[in-house]
Enzyme design. Structure first.
Site, mmCIF file in Angstrom:
data_model
loop_
_atom_site.group_PDB
_atom_site.id
_atom_site.type_symbol
_atom_site.label_atom_id
_atom_site.label_comp_id
_atom_site.label_asym_id
_atom_site.label_seq_id
_atom_site.Cartn_x
_atom_site.Cartn_y
_atom_site.Cartn_z
ATOM 1 N N TYR A 1 0.828 -1.214 0.000
ATOM 2 C CA TYR A 1 0.000 0.000 0.000
ATOM 3 C C TYR A 1 0.860 1.261 0.000
ATOM 4 C CZ TYR A 1 -4.214 -2.684 0.449
ATOM 5 O OH TYR A 1 -5.245 -3.539 0.180
ATOM 6 N N PHE B 1 1.289 17.202 34.319
ATOM 7 C CA PHE B 1 0.797 16.447 35.471
ATOM 8 C C PHE B 1 -0.718 16.264 35.345
ATOM 9 C CE2 PHE B 1 0.125 16.382 40.296
ATOM 10 C CZ PHE B 1 0.449 15.041 40.382
ATOM 11 N N CYS C 1 -14.128 21.632 37.643
ATOM 12 C CA CYS C 1 -14.975 21.245 36.499
ATOM 13 C C CYS C 1 -14.623 19.893 35.882
ATOM 14 C CB CYS C 1 -14.903 22.320 35.416
ATOM 15 S SG CYS C 1 -15.587 23.885 35.981
ATOM 16 N N LYS D 1 4.619 9.050 14.585
ATOM 17 C CA LYS D 1 3.702 8.246 13.770
ATOM 18 C C LYS D 1 2.734 7.454 14.654
ATOM 19 C CE LYS D 1 1.812 6.068 10.502
ATOM 20 N NZ LYS D 1 0.890 6.710 9.582
ATOM 21 N N GLY E 1 -7.212 18.621 37.317
ATOM 22 C CA GLY E 1 -8.022 18.735 38.535
ATOM 23 C C GLY E 1 -8.922 19.938 38.406
ATOM 24 N N LYS F 1 3.635 -8.991 -7.501
ATOM 25 C CA LYS F 1 3.541 -7.526 -7.377
ATOM 26 C C LYS F 1 4.531 -6.847 -8.316
ATOM 27 C CE LYS F 1 1.640 -7.144 -2.763
ATOM 28 N NZ LYS F 1 1.822 -6.830 -1.362
ATOM 29 N N ASN G 1 -1.421 7.930 15.116
ATOM 30 C CA ASN G 1 -2.416 6.863 14.918
ATOM 31 C C ASN G 1 -3.174 6.553 16.206
ATOM 32 O OD1 ASN G 1 -2.144 6.588 12.227
ATOM 33 N ND2 ASN G 1 -0.908 4.736 12.274
ATOM 34 N N GLU H 1 -5.350 4.977 3.106
ATOM 35 C CA GLU H 1 -5.786 4.200 1.949
ATOM 36 C C GLU H 1 -7.079 4.795 1.421
ATOM 37 O OE1 GLU H 1 -5.834 0.019 2.992
ATOM 38 O OE2 GLU H 1 -3.852 0.213 3.904
ATOM 39 N N THR I 1 6.301 1.970 9.707
ATOM 40 C CA THR I 1 6.037 2.389 11.082
ATOM 41 C C THR I 1 6.769 1.463 12.045
ATOM 42 O OG1 THR I 1 3.866 3.124 10.345
ATOM 43 C CG2 THR I 1 4.169 2.854 12.717
#
Ligand SMILES: NC(=O)c1ccc[n+]([C@@H]2O[C@H](COP(=O)([O-])OP(=O)(O)OC[C@H]3O[C@@H](n4cnc5c(N)ncnc54)[C@H](O)[C@@H]3O)[C@@H](O)[C@H]2O)c1
Length: 431
Positions: free
Chosen positions: A10, A261, A267, A209, A264, A35, A213, A160, A124
């Site tokens: 690919y 870190f 909210c 990379k 907190g 191929k 992903n 792809e 990769t």
């Protein structure tokens, strides 16, 4: 340039077709004879819109040829792009067997005909693979032929189905190398690509990379969990995410993506728990959202363990509020950290001027006196007092006092920097 592309799957077949189209002389190499036959006939070995045309033109005009022989390919080129597969084993470890075989083939070709040669890895691989696998394999096989060998990482970001467009318009061209000549060689390869050209270390390029992903995967999982919950709550999930994504300031941006870190405040923890509650009461699993708080708690435990492992009892913590520049202590991870350390017998002192001010006259005075009086009594009035007390300094946030304390560390005083270097970097920029 004269380039060989190892692996015509690919990534490799798209890379070979696009580089030939850009005017380079490309030799495609694969161990799979089918191929090689297909590409040499101008037929794409994969389903990818537009690729057949590129390969046909490349073969017809002579800018693209193919072979199963690494020797032949190396002899005819100055640069090799390695695009072989790195499939995951059952335990997740990438299988780098094909990479090792290609490296050996290139190395042996250089041994028999030494010349300057650049090897660029597009596959990769985990950080450290180029240093620990690719370079040693190349050098061992090449022997004396490894003089003049240059190696770089250049991960591929195509998808792809839209691979040709992604090749022409990637988010950036990323090159990992500490050699400017090697970076220039890669830049020349992609001269037609106008995307930002980013040069970094080999390991950083290798890791970017995976981070990309993994983040894409997290985004999809997040959107799907929000989709489940929205539907259960009678809300249109597409509307929710469309509006969410309109915020390019905090939501879809680099905000909250700096390693540091735990989070907190009043909210984030409360609202994550509320969503998890809403999911649970509607029988929705939401494993990603449900794990956010335990991931955050793990950061606090890890920090505490790092400090305790130093076996020094006198600890000075810079920062107590949940973020610098505020006096808000509600659900501050630094309060939890201090409480853990005190519980383990450490003598803790804390420097956070905003909290000290709040203690005298701020809105949080009652909270401090009612909820954490034991910590309030540990406050120092300035860097000197903290530095005089502590054997271990913990930098809890990026504040001017943190920079002052870091600038006055005495010999033998240990530092645990929970900002992961942010304070020093910012202080360096300000200087
Ligand atoms: N597929 C994608 O969309 C994509 C995108 C970005 C990155 N990647 C990464 O790129 C790499 C290649 O992925 P792919 O999907 O193209 O793999 P693939 O399996 O489609 O192609 C790999 C090719 O390498 C060939 N090969 C194996 N050993 C060889 C050798 N010794 N010499 C020459 N050729 C050899 C195989 O026959 C095959 O044709 C992987 O590391 C992958 O993670 C893939």
């Amino acid at each position: 340039m004269r380039v060989s592309v190892f692996g015509l799957g690919y990534v490799g077949s798209v890379t070979a077709g696009c580089l030939a189209d850009a005017g380079h002389t490309v030799v495609g190499v694969d161990v799979d004879e089918d191929k090689v036959r297909m590409v040499s006939a101008g037929t794409s070995p994969i389903v990818e819109p537009g690729l057949d045309e590129l390969l046909t033109t490349g073969v017809r005009t002579g800018t693209l040829s193919t072979t199963t022989s690494a020797h032949e390919a190396v002899a005819a080129t100055d640069v090799a792009l390695i695009c072989v597969g790195t499939p995951g084993r059952t335990d997740g470890r990438p299988d780098v067997g094909a990479l090792e075989r290609v490296a050996r083939g290139i190395g042996l070709a250089l041994r028999s005909a030494p010349k300057p040669y650049t090897v660029v890895l597009r596959s990769t691989v985990l950080p450290g693979t180029i240093d620990d696998v690719l370079i040693p394999t190349l050098e061992t096989a090449a022997g004396p032929g490894s003089t003049g060998l240059r190696v770089a990482s250049n991960p591929e970001f195509m998808r792809e189905g839209t691979a040709l467009r992604d090749f022409a318009e990637p988010p950036f061209t990323l090159v990992g190398t500490d050699d400017s000549n090697t970076a220039e060689t890669v830049r020349e390869l992609y001269a037609r690509v106008t995307a930002p050209f980013v040069v970094t270390t080999v390991r950083t390029a290798e890791m970017v990379k995976y981070v990309s992903n993994a983040f894409h995967a997290v985004k999809i999982a997040f959107a799907n969990e929000i989709g489940d919950l929205a539907e259960a709550l009678g809300v249109d999930p597409h509307d929710v995410m469309r509006i969410f994504a309109l915020d390019k300031k905090l939501n879809v941006s680099g905000a909250y993506l700096r390693p540091g870190f735990a989070f907190g405040g009043s909210c984030l923890p409360k609202d994550v728990r509320a969503l998890v509650y809403a999911a649970r009461t509607r029988d929705i699993a939401g494993p990603l959202l449900s794990s956010v708080m335990s991931s955050n708690e793990a950061q606090i435990r890890r920090a505490a363990q790092t400090i305790l492992d130093m076996k020094r009892r006198r600890v000075g913590v810079v920062g107590l509020a949940f973020k610098p520049g505020t006096d808000d202590l509600r659900e501050s991870p630094l309060v939890t950290l201090c409480e853990t350390l005190i519980g383990k017998g450490c003598e803790v002192r804390v420097l956070d001027r905003h909290v000290s001010i709040a203690r005298l006259r701020g809105a949080n005075r009652r909270y401090i006196e009612d909820e954490i009086p034991h910590i309030a009594s540990l406050m120092c009035d300035g860097p000197a007092a903290l530095l005089a007390h502590a054997d271990v300094i913990v930098i809890g946030n990026d504040s001017p006092d943190a920079a002052r304390v870091l600038g006055s560390i005495r010999p033998g005083q240990a530092v645990v920097d929970l900002t992961r270097g942010t304070v020093s970097r910012n202080a360096g920029r300000a200087a």
